[in-house]
Design an enzyme around this catalytic site. Structure first.
Site, mmCIF file in Angstrom:
data_model
loop_
_atom_site.group_PDB
_atom_site.id
_atom_site.type_symbol
_atom_site.label_atom_id
_atom_site.label_comp_id
_atom_site.label_asym_id
_atom_site.label_seq_id
_atom_site.Cartn_x
_atom_site.Cartn_y
_atom_site.Cartn_z
ATOM 1 C CG HIS A 440 -2.139 -0.809 1.064
ATOM 2 N ND1 HIS A 440 -2.937 -1.162 2.127
ATOM 3 C CD2 HIS A 440 -2.724 -1.355 -0.029
ATOM 4 C CE1 HIS A 440 -3.953 -1.890 1.699
ATOM 5 N NE2 HIS A 440 -3.841 -2.018 0.398
ATOM 6 C CD GLU A 441 -1.125 5.324 -0.656
ATOM 7 O OE1 GLU A 441 -0.470 6.134 -1.315
ATOM 8 O OE2 GLU A 441 -2.278 4.981 -0.960
ATOM 9 N N GLY A 442 3.006 2.410 -2.051
ATOM 10 C CA GLY A 442 4.390 2.227 -2.469
ATOM 11 C C GLY A 442 5.023 1.024 -1.798
ATOM 12 C CG HIS A 447 8.242 3.888 0.787
ATOM 13 N ND1 HIS A 447 7.792 5.185 0.752
ATOM 14 C CD2 HIS A 447 7.163 3.115 0.503
ATOM 15 C CE1 HIS A 447 6.492 5.202 0.479
ATOM 16 N NE2 HIS A 447 6.092 3.956 0.317
#
Length: 599
Positions: A440-442, A447
């Protein structure tokens, strides 16, 4: 005792460690005091306990279904969100002048944690809506805010974020969704979006999709991306709902976890005109969307933390009640069995969960506090410093809990033994829900590349310098306490190792080699940041024990034991990771794709 929130720990994190009462003395938040915040938490816990927690297992077992026309979700979801809406929580963090409660983000995220802990898939609907509304409030024009913001803050209309496409997941430069301008001022949206959480449901009156698309003739890659409001139903000038906007559900994706959140493939403009409304300027859509994405990254980290907490609280209770075996020095068959919490390895697994989960919560609340600092900053320099620190911590705040609170869920399952693998108990559900947060979200690796490729070097390393200074401030403060000095010295040593490795990697001109071990760098710096969070908690706990005024001595001793575990069991892993990173190891870079095949 609650199985979805630890209020004692939450109070400790907010007040003893975070200094929330000082924040409440500022003009912006002066309407609130500790007693009022406590009542807000009581309301949240009551709604979560009555409406969210009881239907979590049912929602997991009865995921949304599409009959070809409508998506059907168990009725308890709508009832729960109605209670959340009636309490005013959709607008909790928004300014009073737009109809919000103007609570500090530290408090609103603490409230969010209660609902996430009770039922993460259900809470995703308001989590996404609040994120979309925040972005609209920041970048939308007055007409857009007048049309959409009110119904979203009231919880009548929900929001989504539409980035990925079937052929372009994380690689947003490759999206193909088009937005063609018209003479009427709107755009015609055409294309497909994949993995859209909350993309279709009948819970809300409307769905406000935030869609990334490219205007023909714009720059290639991410520089040509624009952002559009694309509602499920068009909105008339008087604010009423008009006809459908030709956003079609092509199908639901069925996931291993968080099953109660609809996850969709959407087709835009497939059967007629689909109207989109440009937010801000053309070709700046990714910049605007990052406002929502970064907020969502903190939220994903919080959700991961609360899934980890759910497993920890249940396995802790189970370990207290489950009788099995005897101590190694007492194997007499006729002697009483002991609760498994008395066994050393069960204590190890509980300590690991506690260290991961309570450390991660400390990080999420710290990041939330940085935004509160920006809201109350007295100078541009203070505002900028808080922003830079948040920038460098965000990839860690998203990724570290997603990785290591999942480990906490693994230990929770292990403590329950065979029962942990069955659906009769919630720990396997928490694990499945949490497993999604790594992507989720990358994804985790993205990251790592973001942290090593941009965050630690931006503005000549200023963000890293601020992080270093904040950690060293805590090292100095904790080092002045005799009981904490060894941990303070240890953290400084590992920080020096990280800074040295960072310098070596950034000096490498080969980008493929520089980023080859970015994930290990993310984990290493994440562990250092979490050790910092634990040192802050340990100092607060030691101060409370020294004062002798609190009767919950075991609570504070538990904090010191978890800190000891993290420094003795977890932090030493940093040296190994940094040796690989700083040594520019090429093991994973050199392996050929054909080496994974045997024919």
């Amino acid at each position: 005792m609650s199985l979805f929130v630890d209020r004692r720990n939450l109070d400790f994190m907010l007040y003893d460690v975070g200094g929330l009462e000082t924040l409440l003395t500022t003009e912006r938040y002066s309407d609130y005091d500790r007693a009022t915040i406590t009542e807000i938490f009581n309301t949240a816990e009551a709604i979560a306990g009555e409406k969210y927690f009881p239907c979590a297992a049912k929602l997991d077992a009865n995921e949304p279904e599409f009959d070809g026309e409508l998506v059907h979700i168990i009725p308890e979801v709508s009832e729960a969100i109605s209670a959340y809406r009636d309490a005013g929580f959709f607008g909790a963090g928004f300014d009073a002048d737009v109809g919000g409660l103007q609570l500090p983000l530290t408090v609103t995220n603490a409230v969010a944690s209660i609902f996430m802990g009770a039922n993460l898939p259900l809470s995703n609907y308001h989590f996404l809506t609040i994120g979309a509304a925040n972005m609209l409030a920041e970048f939308g024009n007055d007409a857009q805010k007048d049309s959409y913001l009110g119904p979203m803050l009231e919880g009548r209309w929900f929001g989504t974020m539409c980035l990925s496409e079937p052929q372009a997941g994380s690689s947003l430069s490759d999206i193909t969704t088009k937005a063609e301008p018209t003479e009427d001022g709107h755009y015609l949206i055409s294309g497909n979006k994949m993995w859209i959480s909350g993309g279709e449901q009948e819970i809300s009156d409307n769905i406000v999709h935030m869609v990334l698309a490219k205007i023909p003739g714009g720059p290639p890659g991410v520089k040509g991306i624009s952002l559009f409001i694309v509602p499920k139903y068009r909105v008339n000038e008087d604010g009423s709902l008009g006809e459908k906007n030709n956003v079609a559900l092509a199908g639901l994706n069925h996931k291993m976890g968080q099953r109660g959140t609809t996850n969709t493939l959407l087709n835009f403009g497939e059967n007629g005109e689909c109207h989109g409304y440009l937010i801000g300027e053309e070709h700046k859509g990714l910049f605007y969307m990052f406002h929502m994405m970064n907020e969502a990254r903190i939220g994903v980290g919080l959700g991961a933390t609360m899934s980890g907490l759910g497993g920890y609280l249940y396995s802790r209770q189970y370990a207290t009640e489950r009788l099995q075996g005897r101590h190694p020095q007492d194997k007499t068959p006729t002697s009483p069995q002991v609760p498994i919490i008395e066994h050393t390895d069960v204590k190890r697994m509980l300590l690991a969960q506690k260290a991961y989960v309570e450390g991660a919560l400390g990080l999420i609340l710290y990041c939330s506090g940085l935004i509160d600092q920006q809201q109350t900053a007295e100078s541009k320099d203070d505002y900028a410093e808080a922003g830079l620190l948040l920038d460098i911590l965000t990839p860690i705040a998203k990724s570290w809990p997603s990785e290591f609170c999942l480990e906490a869920n693994k230990f929770a399952i292990q403590i329950l033994g065979g029962y942990g693998y069955t659906r009769e108990f919630p720990v396997e559900r928490h694990y499945r829900d949490n497993r999604l947060n790594l992507i989720h979200e990358g994804a985790h690796a993205i990251h790592g590349i973001d942290l090593l490729g941009r965050k630690v070097s931006m503005l000549d390393g200023k963000a890293l310098d601020i992080l270093k200074a904040r950690i060293l401030e805590e090292v100095d403060a904790a080092g002045a306490v005799a009981e904490l000095q060894p941990w303070a010295d240890s953290l400084k040593s590992y920080l020096d190792e990280a800074l040295s490795a960072t310098e070596k990697v950034l000096a490498c001109g080969d980008l493929n080699l520089r980023f080859a071990n970015a994930t290990l760098y993310l984990d290493a710096l994440g562990h250092i940041v979490l050790a910092w969070m634990w040192l802050r908690q340990a100092r607060a706990a030691e101060a409370a024990l020294s004062s002798g005024g609190d009767q919950t001595e075991a609570f504070y001793k538990g904090k010191l034991s978890a800190c000891r575990y993290f420094f003795n069991y977890e932090l030493p892993r940093v040296t190994h990771w940094l040796n690989i990173v700083g040594g520019l190891d090429t093991t994973c870079l050199d392996v050929g794709a054909d080496e994974f095949y045997c024919e």
